[in-house]
Design a protein around this motif. Structure first.
Motif, PDB file in Angstrom:
ATOM      1  N   LYS A   1       1.103   9.741  -4.736  1.00 49.29           N
ATOM      2  CA  LYS A   1      -0.271   9.306  -4.475  1.00 49.29           C
ATOM      3  C   LYS A   1      -1.233  10.461  -4.789  1.00 49.29           C
ATOM      4  CE  LYS A   1      -3.087   7.425  -0.688  1.00 49.29           C
ATOM      5  NZ  LYS A   1      -3.047   6.836   0.664  1.00 49.29           N
TER       6      LYS A   1
ATOM      7  N   ASP B   1       0.837  -1.200   0.000  1.00 47.61           N
ATOM      8  CA  ASP B   1       0.000   0.000   0.000  1.00 47.61           C
ATOM      9  C   ASP B   1       0.875   1.255   0.000  1.00 47.61           C
ATOM     10  OD1 ASP B   1      -2.193   1.625   0.195  1.00 47.61           O
ATOM     11  OD2 ASP B   1      -3.042   0.643   1.953  1.00 47.61           O
TER      12      ASP B   1
ATOM     13  N   CYS C   1      -6.172   3.886  -3.689  1.00 45.25           N
ATOM     14  CA  CYS C   1      -6.274   2.475  -3.381  1.00 45.25           C
ATOM     15  C   CYS C   1      -7.519   1.767  -3.911  1.00 45.25           C
ATOM     16  CB  CYS C   1      -6.205   2.410  -1.870  1.00 45.25           C
ATOM     17  SG  CYS C   1      -6.830   0.976  -1.151  1.00 45.25           S
TER      18      CYS C   1
ATOM     19  N   HIS D   1       1.055   2.162   4.360  1.00 46.65           N
ATOM     20  CA  HIS D   1       0.004   3.170   4.547  1.00 46.65           C
ATOM     21  C   HIS D   1       0.061   3.735   5.972  1.00 46.65           C
ATOM     22  CE1 HIS D   1      -4.129   4.791   4.524  1.00 46.65           C
ATOM     23  NE2 HIS D   1      -4.103   4.641   3.214  1.00 46.65           N
TER      24      HIS D   1
ATOM     25  N   ASN E   1      -0.627   2.312  -5.410  1.00 46.82           N
ATOM     26  CA  ASN E   1      -0.524   3.698  -5.893  1.00 46.82           C
ATOM     27  C   ASN E   1       0.836   4.226  -5.460  1.00 46.82           C
ATOM     28  OD1 ASN E   1      -2.843   4.054  -3.376  1.00 46.82           O
ATOM     29  ND2 ASN E   1      -0.908   5.130  -3.130  1.00 46.82           N
TER      30      ASN E   1
ATOM     31  N   LYS F   1      -5.472  -5.910   3.710  1.00 46.05           N
ATOM     32  CA  LYS F   1      -6.383  -4.781   3.490  1.00 46.05           C
ATOM     33  C   LYS F   1      -7.382  -5.068   2.357  1.00 46.05           C
ATOM     34  CE  LYS F   1      -6.140  -0.046   1.770  1.00 46.05           C
ATOM     35  NZ  LYS F   1      -5.355   1.202   1.782  1.00 46.05           N
TER      36      LYS F   1
HETATM   37 CA    CA Z   1      -2.915   2.988  -1.284  1.00 51.98          CA
END
Ligand code: CA
Ligand code: NG6
Length: 501
Positions: free
Chosen positions: A354, A37, A77, A272, A325, A129
């Motif tokens: 991002k 992430d 995401c 993240h 991302n 996630k």
């Molecule tokens: Ca993400």
């Protein structure tokens, strides 16, 4: 006579041997997608990271294909995950970052990589996630929540339901909260405060890390989150335990399915926000929690790869490592990501990160690894995660997905057998951009995003057409739209055609 019988026996046993070997060979390969992430293009040693080392991922890169122009479909995401699993561009479904109580956005009558894998006899799992929504609205967190991963092709799921920075802060195993005490039921609200648990804006003294106003709601484990929740105390996760819990669940799944083909979507919380690595990783990089989370992520990869090796599964497993991302430093928590960055450049030579329409929004580190099948290669092929649906479908067996025109077959590129790549590719952010080989066109979109601007982040949006020639300007510094009006017009038209397909 005796000799003839011996010869027959010899021939028969040879045949037996061959057929047995053949059975081994024809077992469809396992597939693991490591989905990190917010990992930036240059956040790994093998992509030029400074201030952090990533030996486990670097080992995959030096023995596999390391891509230089591979993309998540979007700069955030939820849309990236949607596209990866369904093979459809997310703008077709208006998929954008979801709150933690949003309904499932994947059509349960459609196909996903997981349902295609299942149709080919694979065991399938998603661990980590999710952030694709659950249920049909007004979720009751105290019951099994449906639809969810099981209804879109996953036999097993162990989830962080949305993100680490969103409530509810509990794991779901097969769509039920883990460790819930029925006497202490969970309530979630994204609009108004719920009495029960403390809130960051009122009790900052309880916080391990300070957060901005958007991340200042319910406190769980000393961290304030987006959204409010109450109850579920016995089920609250401990952020520091994410790597151990997720590795354990993945290793159980692999162990349980070592004799069949399996598809594992291992979806990291790292890197993240909130970045709260386990104490054993604290201080293991020169960049504070963001770097330490990268070290933790690398450890996680190493654990799962070494289990594959111990079980002798590595030579029949395609591993795909990538990110959802591009990178972000300040995403709401004051964890010193900016202050401690040193000379590390998470986006490499690319502009943005991002959320951004510039390249670093979607150009992500991507590695494929399959010992014995994939030879080491640096590949400049342009590929997108939207293509995994069709490509992996081809690899998994005859019951391939019905297909989706957004998703092209890039299996040869993934296996390092071709470096041709795609000709056209859409990049999604606040609006759409189109790549045609090394030309990049960003559609005009007026409007500013004040929150991002307050944090010096570039959205990449402009009121006029933008055209960049990435061959000589990979950093998107010179808008050449006026200089090349025919190319601008051509890409604009092509983008509209692809959107309206
Ligand atoms: Ca993400
Ligand atoms: C944003 C959050 C950000 C992060 C992101 C999702 C605010 C102001 N910011 O809305 O912190 O959670 O959503 O990140 O709320 S993603 O990688 O899952 O797309």
């Amino acid at each position: 006579m005796k000799n003839a019988r011996l010869l027959l026996f010899f021939l028969a046993s040879l045949l037996g041997l061959f057929s047995c070997e053949k059975a081994e060979e024809t077992k469809a390969p396992n597939i693991i997608i490591f989905y990190v992430d917010d990992l930036g293009y240059a956040d790994l040693g093998c992509y030029g990271a400074k201030g952090v080392t990533t030996p486990n991922v670097d080992r995959l890169a030096s023995n596999g294909v390391r891509f230089t122009d591979a993309h998540s479909t979007a700069a955030t995401c939820t849309p990236s995950r949607y596209s990866l699993l369904t093979g459809s561009y997310a703008f077709r479904n208006d998929a954008s970052i979801l709150p933690g109580d949003a309904p499932l956005i994947i059509d349960t009558n459609g196909e996903t990589i997981a349902s295609a894998a299942k149709a080919n006899g694979y065991s399938t799992a998603v661990i980590g996630k999710w952030h694709l929504g659950l249920g049909k609205g007004a979720i009751d967190w105290n019951k099994r929540i449906s639809p969810g991963p099981a209804e879109v092709g996953f036999d097993y799921s162990f989830l962080i339901p949305a993100t680490g920075d969103r409530v509810p802060c509990v794991y779901l195993e097969n769509q039920q909260v883990v460790g819930l005490d029925p006497e202490d039921p969970i309530t979630v609200d994204y609009n108004k405060k719920i009495e029960g648990l403390p809130v960051g804006s009122e009790n900052p003294e309880l916080l391990k890390v300070k957060a901005d106003a958007q991340h200042n709601n319910t406190i769980v484990n000393g961290i304030s989150r987006i959204g409010f929740m109450s109850g579920g105390s016995s089920a609250h996760w401990v952020d520091e335990e994410f790597p151990d819990v997720l590795v354990q669940k993945a290793q159980n799944f692999i162990e349980n399915h070592k004799d069949s083909s399996f598809f594992l979507f291992f979806s990291f919380h790292d890197i993240h926000v909130p970045r709260i690595p386990h104490p054993r990783f604290v201080g293991k990089s020169e960049m504070g929690p963001r770097g330490d989370a990268i070290v933790q992520m690398d450890w996680t990869v190493g654990q799962i790869i070494s289990q594959l090796e111990k079980l002798g599964l590595d030579k029949n497993t395609l591993v795909i490592f990538t990110s959802d991302n591009g990178p972000v430093l300040d995403d709401g928590y004051m964890d010193q990501a900016k202050e401690l960055i040193g000379d590390h450049d998470p986006a490499g030579s690319f502009r943005g990160g991002k959320y951004s329409a510039f390249e670093a929004g979607t150009r992500v580190p991507t590695i494929t690894y399959w010992p014995g099948r994939i030879k080491p290669l640096k590949s400049d092929a342009m590929i997108s995660q939207v293509d995994l649906f069709t490509s992996l479908g081809k690899l998994m067996g005859p019951a391939s997905p019905k297909g989706n025109p957004d998703s092209e077959d890039i299996l040869k590129e993934l296996l390092g057998e071709s470096t041709t790549g795609k000709t056209y590719m859409i990049e999604e952010s606040f609006d759409l951009a189109l790549r045609k080989e090394n030309w990049k066109y960003i559609r005009p979109k007026p409007g500013a995003v004040a929150y991002l601007e307050s944090k010096d982040m570039e959205t990449g949006m402009s009121e006029t057409d933008q055209l960049y020639n990435l061959s000589d300007d990979p950093g998107e510094t010179k808008n050449v739209a006026e200089q090349y009006p025919e190319i601008t017009a051509e890409l604009k038209k092509k983008l509209e055609e692809m959107v309206n397909r």
